[in-house]
Design a protein around this motif. Structure first.
Motif, mmCIF file in Angstrom:
data_model
loop_
_atom_site.group_PDB
_atom_site.id
_atom_site.type_symbol
_atom_site.label_atom_id
_atom_site.label_comp_id
_atom_site.label_asym_id
_atom_site.label_seq_id
_atom_site.Cartn_x
_atom_site.Cartn_y
_atom_site.Cartn_z
ATOM 1 N N LEU A 27 15.337 -43.065 -105.997
ATOM 2 C CA LEU A 27 16.497 -43.302 -105.000
ATOM 3 C C LEU A 27 17.901 -43.631 -105.655
ATOM 4 O O LEU A 27 18.871 -42.993 -105.176
ATOM 5 C CB LEU A 27 16.190 -44.245 -103.820
ATOM 6 C CG LEU A 27 15.255 -43.793 -102.971
ATOM 7 C CD1 LEU A 27 14.202 -44.983 -102.447
ATOM 8 C CD2 LEU A 27 15.724 -43.216 -102.051
ATOM 9 N N THR B 156 14.510 -36.993 -104.504
ATOM 10 C CA THR B 156 13.219 -36.793 -103.682
ATOM 11 C C THR B 156 12.623 -35.811 -103.746
ATOM 12 O O THR B 156 12.930 -34.544 -104.126
ATOM 13 C CB THR B 156 13.752 -37.150 -102.268
ATOM 14 O OG1 THR B 156 14.375 -35.893 -101.694
ATOM 15 C CG2 THR B 156 14.716 -38.118 -102.178
ATOM 16 N N GLN C 63 25.906 -42.174 -99.629
ATOM 17 C CA GLN C 63 25.234 -42.459 -98.309
ATOM 18 C C GLN C 63 25.663 -43.842 -97.528
ATOM 19 O O GLN C 63 26.177 -44.659 -98.508
ATOM 20 C CB GLN C 63 23.775 -42.772 -98.502
ATOM 21 C CG GLN C 63 23.081 -41.200 -98.834
ATOM 22 C CD GLN C 63 21.391 -41.489 -99.074
ATOM 23 O OE1 GLN C 63 20.987 -42.255 -99.942
ATOM 24 N NE2 GLN C 63 20.453 -41.024 -98.300
ATOM 25 N N GLU D 159 21.982 -44.878 -93.711
ATOM 26 C CA GLU D 159 21.046 -43.601 -94.140
ATOM 27 C C GLU D 159 20.107 -44.131 -95.240
ATOM 28 O O GLU D 159 19.120 -43.447 -95.533
ATOM 29 C CB GLU D 159 22.295 -42.662 -94.654
ATOM 30 C CG GLU D 159 22.982 -41.910 -93.456
ATOM 31 C CD GLU D 159 24.066 -41.007 -94.038
ATOM 32 O OE1 GLU D 159 24.514 -40.074 -93.294
ATOM 33 O OE2 GLU D 159 24.598 -41.274 -95.008
ATOM 34 N N SER E 237 17.071 -45.373 -93.740
ATOM 35 C CA SER E 237 16.187 -44.506 -93.120
ATOM 36 C C SER E 237 15.341 -43.810 -94.129
ATOM 37 O O SER E 237 14.383 -43.474 -94.012
ATOM 38 C CB SER E 237 17.158 -43.466 -92.498
ATOM 39 O OG SER E 237 16.345 -42.361 -91.890
ATOM 40 N N SER E 238 16.215 -43.400 -95.314
ATOM 41 C CA SER E 238 15.409 -42.561 -96.378
ATOM 42 C C SER E 238 14.654 -43.574 -97.329
ATOM 43 O O SER E 238 13.392 -42.967 -97.722
ATOM 44 C CB SER E 238 16.574 -42.059 -97.402
ATOM 45 O OG SER E 238 16.888 -43.273 -98.268
#
Length: 476
Positions: free
Chosen positions: A16, A21, A141, A145, A148-149
């Protein structure tokens, strides 16, 4: 070698922080059937931006996964066993085996636990970046966000932990197992037991002024008014003002809870709510003052939102409580009464009062309650006091944050101190038992992994087939 949560968390952090990803890596995982991925195609390695290097079941492991994990490991000083080119993909593959089995066995994790882990990670990043704004600029981000990721990855991390616990839940060892294990162990291999201490504590809650309590209640009443009038939402106010750090990030929302999992005063009000549009009266608990909003009821469990505010304690009030405790300590030293009697009748600490002030904690690894603390397991403020104390000595009064998040005044007595030493079967049976139990658990996990590999589709690029691996059977 790092296993379980630690190695998986390092992988997540690296992925991250670097903005990599599986879905973003050329769309490979999202757009193409995994088994159609050309795992064995030949291309100059230095010309490939990203590629599938292993496939485990129907899950790919990307070259970027391995590189991200390697970089994070180097940054944190992690020492991988053997050649990282082989040990890192193997560890990622093992995690996939656990996650797959957890899904088959319907292993569950709570959303509140996932949210707490995600928030811990984001808070670490904010500290590294210097501020929330700098982090958002760096990552490109918003925090929402990022949250959420991160969700699914941290959910998988907890699934792995729970799956491992499930596999070893029935592993037990007998006293004869322990004696046999250590009778065959070379003397220079017998483990060292770190210094352990037993501590008794007396706490006093500083008196809070009525004007401060009124201020908190007025603020909560204003929140109720603003939500009822439609000016804002309960969730928005919870995010902005609630002093429950876990639920605040979820708009005050808690996971489904049974009555027994909640503070009694909180539960009495929460379980009487019937209308999600209405907000409860103000509720006082040992954590502070709350207002509550119903989200849903499911059988004997309830889901609610809440906003927690804690009255602020002034330094004058803290000093007054400390003075009172110093007076009590002076009387104990004069022999007027014992520390244990004072803890029973004077202390505000509900967790220790019935045990004459003796502190204890649950050793999570071994699922046992113990009063013997290693220094690292004590609250920071108590560590500082114990470090310079002798057995039987009583400390001066000091302030600390208790496990309810409140500031309290405290005095402690060092009841016992066991210096670091080599374990003996007579004095350290529990330590030795835990060591043998962990060995047996490791064996069960190892055997499970080897057996699982036998029945799982595994494919890898040709250069990985010559690697040295911890577990047998990867190369088919």
């Amino acid at each position: 070698m790092y296993k379980g949560y630690r190695i998986f968390a390092i992988f997540l952090a690296a992925m991250l922080l670097l903005g990599i990803t599986a879905k973003a890596a050329g769309g490979m995982a999202a757009d193409d059937p995994v088994k159609k991925a050309s795992v064995d195609s030949v291309a100059p390695e230095n010309s490939v931006i990203d590629e599938v290097i292993w496939v485990v079941g129907d899950e790919p492991i990307l070259k970027s996964d391995v590189e991200a994990m390697r970089l994070q490991g180097e940054a944190e000083g992690v020492k991988f066993r053997g050649n990282p080119d082989f040990s890192i993909p193997e560890q990622l593959a093992v995690q996939k085996l656990f996650v797959h089995q957890a899904q088959l066995d319907s292993i569950q994790v709570s959303e509140s636990d996932v949210a707490a882990r995600v928030d811990e990670q984001i808070n670490r990043w904010i500290q590294l970046a210097g501020s929330k704004e700098k982090l958002e600029e760096w990552r490109g981000q918003s925090v929402a966000e990022m949250r959420s990721s991160l969700h699914d990855d941290f959910k998988n991390t907890l699934l792995v932990q729970n799956m491992r616990r499930e596999l070893v839940k029935d592993v037990k060892v007998t006293p004869s197992d322990v004696r046999r294990y250590f009778s065959n162990m070379p003397k220079d291999s017998i483990p060292m037991v770190p210094t352990e201490v037993e501590v008794e504590i007396i706490t006093r809650q500083p008196k809070i002024s009525q004007s401060e309590i009124n201020r908190v209640k007025d603020q909560l009443r204003d929140f109720t008014r603003r939500v009822t009038s439609g000016e804002t939402t309960f969730a928005t106010l919870a995010r902005l003002y609630s002093e429950d750090p876990v639920s605040a990030l979820q708009g005050g929302e808690m996971d489904y809870m049974s009555r027994g999992m909640l503070d009694p005063a909180f539960a009495n009000v929460a379980f009487n709510l019937t209308d999600p549009k209405k907000i409860s009266k103000i509720v006082e608990t040992e954590f502070g003052y709350h207002i509550i909003q119903l989200v849903d009821k499911r059988g004997d469990k309830i889901k609610v939102r809440h906003i927690l505010l804690r009255p602020k304690v002034t330094q004058l009030e803290i000093d007054s409580a400390c003075t009172r405790l110093d007076s009590i300590a002076a009387d104990i030293r004069k022999g007027k009464f014992s520390f244990e009697d004072a803890a029973t009748y004077v202390s505000d600490d509900k967790d220790t009062r019935s045990n004459h002030g003796l502190m204890a904690y649950t050793d999570v690894a071994n699922q046992s309650l113990t009063s013997r603390f290693q220094m690292k397991d004590l609250p920071t403020e108590i560590q500082r006091q114990v470090a310079t104390m002798k057995v039987g000595e009583i400390s001066k009064a000091f302030s600390m944050i208790n496990n309810k998040g409140k500031t309290v005044a405290a005095i402690i007595k060092l009841k016992d101190k066991i210096p670091a030493h080599k374990a003996t079967i007579t004095e350290d049976y529990q330590v030795m038992k835990n060591l043998v139990l962990e060995k047996e658990r490791e064996k069960v996990i190892n055997d499970w992994i080897v057996e699982k590999i036998k029945h799982t589709y595994v494919s890898m690029k040709p250069r990985y087939r010559q690697g040295q691996y911890e577990y047998q059977g990867w190369v088919k």
